[in-house]
Design a protein around this motif. Structure first.
Motif, short mmCIF file in Angstrom:
data_model
loop_
_atom_site.label_atom_id
_atom_site.label_comp_id
_atom_site.label_asym_id
_atom_site.label_seq_id
_atom_site.Cartn_x
_atom_site.Cartn_y
_atom_site.Cartn_z
N VAL A 184 -8.73 12.24 -68.30
CA VAL A 184 -8.10 13.20 -67.38
C VAL A 184 -7.71 12.50 -66.08
N SER A 185 -8.60 11.67 -65.54
CA SER A 185 -8.31 10.96 -64.28
C SER A 185 -7.13 10.02 -64.43
N ALA A 186 -7.12 9.25 -65.51
CA ALA A 186 -6.06 8.25 -65.70
C ALA A 186 -4.70 8.91 -65.94
N ILE A 187 -4.66 9.93 -66.79
CA ILE A 187 -3.38 10.60 -67.09
C ILE A 187 -2.85 11.31 -65.85
N GLY A 188 -3.74 11.91 -65.07
CA GLY A 188 -3.32 12.56 -63.81
C GLY A 188 -2.77 11.57 -62.82
N ASN A 189 -3.42 10.43 -62.67
CA ASN A 189 -2.95 9.39 -61.76
C ASN A 189 -1.60 8.84 -62.21
N ALA A 190 -1.47 8.62 -63.52
CA ALA A 190 -0.20 8.12 -64.06
C ALA A 190 0.95 9.08 -63.75
N ALA A 191 0.71 10.38 -63.95
CA ALA A 191 1.75 11.39 -63.70
C ALA A 191 2.19 11.38 -62.25
N LYS A 192 1.23 11.22 -61.34
CA LYS A 192 1.57 11.20 -59.90
C LYS A 192 2.39 9.98 -59.54
N ASN A 193 2.29 8.93 -60.36
CA ASN A 193 3.03 7.69 -60.09
C ASN A 193 4.25 7.52 -60.98
N GLY A 194 4.68 8.61 -61.62
CA GLY A 194 5.93 8.56 -62.37
C GLY A 194 5.82 8.03 -63.78
N VAL A 195 4.61 8.07 -64.36
CA VAL A 195 4.43 7.64 -65.75
C VAL A 195 3.78 8.79 -66.50
N LEU A 196 4.47 9.31 -67.50
CA LEU A 196 3.94 10.44 -68.27
C LEU A 196 3.37 9.92 -69.59
N VAL A 197 2.03 9.95 -69.70
CA VAL A 197 1.34 9.50 -70.92
C VAL A 197 1.00 10.74 -71.72
N LYS A 198 1.41 10.79 -73.00
CA LYS A 198 1.34 12.02 -73.77
C LYS A 198 -0.02 12.30 -74.42
#
Length: 718
Positions: free
Chosen positions: A376-390
């Motif tokens: 949850v932490s990693a996917i949330g951080n990625a989304a905030k930085n413009g990377v959407l991990v599915k």
């Protein structure tokens, strides 16, 4: 086909409040699956949601979650969901934790009574018993139900341990177990809430209202009431409320919230803009193209929540392990309590106490939370930085990549051809007039490079629309021809002019064409049926960042970077040499690309394919991780890719791999630490040193450290 479609029918998604742990979420999912009319159910612990396939009322769902007093509400549109989130966060601390605080207060009175009246005093024992009942009521309620059904989870273990402590007269330690377990659960909830905050912060990005012009009047309208086709007026310094296209004005828009780009992007007429981005300079008029729940930011929020619910391979391992681990711990605890007194003359009180300690230390809280909080932490951080991990599976697989294949056009290059060279051979020829004729001819062709020539003419303010072209025709595979002012002009490849016996192709001209082609450019020869007039070269510009990104990937330990393209070998080799990929394959059909990806997987195991999310679909699907460029505004990329780089830029790729590797390492650390601390504590049973205090503190400490370690992923930066 019908079998695949059937489970998707009648799908309802509900938000769930009250989850205390991942185990409880799993139990709720199983309970819902047992409801009549429900074909399937899937809990998303990361997003606190459940998807129900079939028919079930809210009352039935809440009854299925009654063991933890879960509250279920239908998922609302994004704006209402945002308001609900904020409503839930305003509950006062004391009210939220009143039961725990009251139990702690009674324990304090218990210890005061013990100090004044002694340990064996009835009032002291009653105070500790009251603390156990008040602080552990919800725990016992679930624990007793589990015992009756022979279901063994954390709450079952704790219930047995606390009852046992009370039976052997360890009232104080029983009360402390209850309090520390409650604190441990509260910390687990807090940690997951912190991790989920990434989604809540995304919900805050877009404004709830917008200034809209309707029927000549300007009015402030709630985003839920804005329709496709409305004209929004966005002033400097305001956030854009809806996705749309600019119909008037020029400005720089900060798109960091969507794409992670730190530099504002220039926007003018016909450019797309996204909800949640910041208009920095000029006044913009934007025609709305999507409803509020279809905007890019709404899709990102939905996809991030879905991704956080996907179980990673390590989480699947933990879930399976915990299923067998808990009953085994109960058996071990029973053996510890019974074998020494029966066979080795041990004290029943001592070894029952040791057995209870084994139950407590065996509680798998830390193990169960170790993976989901990291995901949850990693996917949330990625989304905030413009990377959407599915999903968690792709997060883990990205961290293990050994080879990366790149599509050329639109990935390593900008995907927009530009005129790079215009060489006129005859001094008598007017360069401006010739470019006007070339553009007029190309305007009538369907060639993909025609747009580059038209753009060149427009930039030079050269008019071509008034040039009269007669007898225009396309020469398949070679070029085009047309008559202007009685003269026939040809534009095409060198083969075309070699076939025109009357036009002489000199060695010098042929050498120039070869030189341009070797530089990765497409050379087009221009002439009449009598002479060669010029050579115009067009190229797809390489992205400025491509070379740097390939270098970074090699530094990160990616063993092979390969460019796959359908372009000719000369162009492909020139671009590959410039950007520094370790291998290049040119003149490929889609099937060839697919074969190369399969071969890479056979050679390297974990392989990524980076493309635009539209073309090369077979290759993207065949790779371990399909990575799409330019996810923002591209529905296909958002829907088909495993990972989408929201900005049309490769700069996010090294960050995504770095974050994935960090997540993989932290998940491994968490699982190893959670198991190691249990093993060390259990070994203390041999010399008889294990106490209920050590047991509960080891469990609570492990849970806290694992949670904090997982939350570190929210701080990983580019």
């Amino acid at each position: 086909m019908s079998k695949v479609a059937e489970p998707l029918e009648n799908k309802n998604v509900y938000r769930v409040e009250g989850f205390t742990c991942a185990n409880c979420a799993g139990k709720f999912e199983n309970n819902v699956k047992q409801l009549p009319g429900v074909r399937d159910a899937k809990v998303n612990f990361g997003a606190s949601k459940i998807a129900v396939y079939g028919d079930a009322t809210i009352q039935e769902l809440e009854k299925a979650g009654a063991f933890e007093n879960l509250k279920v509400t239908p998922v609302k549109p994004m704006r209402e969901a945002k308001q609900e989130v904020h409503k839930g966060t305003k509950e006062p601390f004391y009210k939220k934790h009143s039961t725990l605080l009251n139990a702690v207060l009674i324990i304090v009175f218990g210890y005061l009574s013990q100090y004044v009246n002694g340990e064996e005093n009835l009032i002291t024992s009653l105070l500790f018993a009251a603390s156990i009942v008040i602080g552990g009521f919800s725990l016992f309620k679930v624990g007793f139900q589990n015992l009756m059904r022979f279901e063994f989870d954390m709450k079952t273990l704790m219930t047995v341990a606390i009852i046992g402590a009370a039976i052997i007269g360890e009232w104080a330690e029983g009360a402390i177990i209850v309090i520390l377990f409650a604190i441990s659960e509260a910390l687990e909830r807090f940690s997951m809430d912190r991790a989920r905050q990434s989604i809540r912060s995304l919900m805050d990005i877009a404004p709830k209202e917008a200034l809209v012009r309707r029927n000549g009047q300007e009015m402030v309208v709630n985003v839920d009431d804005i329709t496709v086709g409305d004209i929004m007026i966005v002033k400097p310094g305001q956030k854009i409320a809806m996705d749309g296209v600019v119909v008037s004005g020029n400005s720089a828009v900060n798109q960091a919230a969507i794409t992670g780009e730190s530099v504002p992007v220039g926007k003018t007429i016909d450019d797309d803009v996204f909800a949640g981005t910041l208009n920095e300079e000029g006044l913009l008029e934007v025609k709305v193209t999507k409803l509020v729940d279809d905007t890019t930011i709404a899709k990102i929020i939905h996809l991030v929540e879905e991704a956080q619910g996907e179980r990673a391979p390590s989480q699947a391992f933990v879930d399976k392990f915990a299923k067998y681990y808990t009953p085994i711990i109960m058996v071990v605890a029973a053996l510890v309590a019974v074998i020494p007194p029966l066979f080795f003359d041990g004290s029943w009180a001592t070894w029952v106490y040791q057995g209870l300690s084994v139950l407590v230390v065996g509680c798998p809280c830390a193990l169960v939370i170790s993976t989901p909080i990291s995901i949850v932490s990693a996917i949330g951080n990625a989304a905030k930085n413009g990377v959407l991990v599915k999903g968690g599976i792709y997060l883990e697989e990205m961290g293990a990549l050994k080879a990366i294949a790149f599509d050329k056009t639109g990935t390593l290059t900008k995907g927009v051809p530009v005129v790079t060279d215009f060489n006129v051979f005859s001094k008598k020829t007017n360069e401006t007039e010739l470019l006007s004729i070339i553009t007029a001819l190309e305007y009538r062709s369907q060639h993909p490079l025609a747009s580059a020539i038209m753009r060149k003419a427009e930039e030079a303010n050269i008019s071509y629309s008034d040039v009269m072209v007669a007898d225009f025709s396309s020469i398949t595979g070679k070029g085009i021809k047309g008559t202007v002012n009685g003269t026939s002009y040809y534009i095409g490849n060198p083969k075309l002019f070699k076939e025109l016996a009357t036009a002489h192709f000199s060695n010098e001209q042929e050498q120039l064409v070869t030189t341009l082609q070797n530089k990765g450019k497409t050379a087009m020869v221009v002439g009449t049926d009598k002479e060669i007039l010029a050579v115009i070269a067009v190229a797809d510009e390489v992205r400025e960042s491509s070379k740097e990104i390939i270098q970074k990937l090699h530094q990160l330990g990616i063993k092979k970077t390969i460019m796959l393209t359908g372009d000719n070998k000369g162009t492909a080799n020139a671009i590959a040499g410039h950007v520094g990929v370790s291998d290049v394959q040119a003149e490929l059909m889609p099937q060839d690309k697919l074969d190369f990806i399969k071969q890479l997987r056979a050679d390297y195991g974990n392989v990524a394919m980076v493309g635009d999310g539209v073309n090369d679909a077979p290759a993207l699907a065949a790779s371990t991780v399909g990575i799409a460029m330019g996810g923002a505004g591209t529905d296909t990329a958002l829907e088909t890719a495993d990972v989408a780089l929201m900005g049309d830029d490769l700069r996010k790729l090294p960050f995504a791999i770095k974050l994935s590797r960090k997540a993989l390492n932290i998940i491994k650390q968490n699982i190893t630490f959670a198991l190691a601390i249990k093993l060390i504590a259990l070994l203390l049973v041999i010399p008889g040193w294990l106490t209920l205090w050590i047991a509960i503190l080891s469990d609570m400490g492990a849970t806290l450290l694992v949670a904090l370690n997982g939350l570190r992923l929210m701080r990983v930066k580019e």
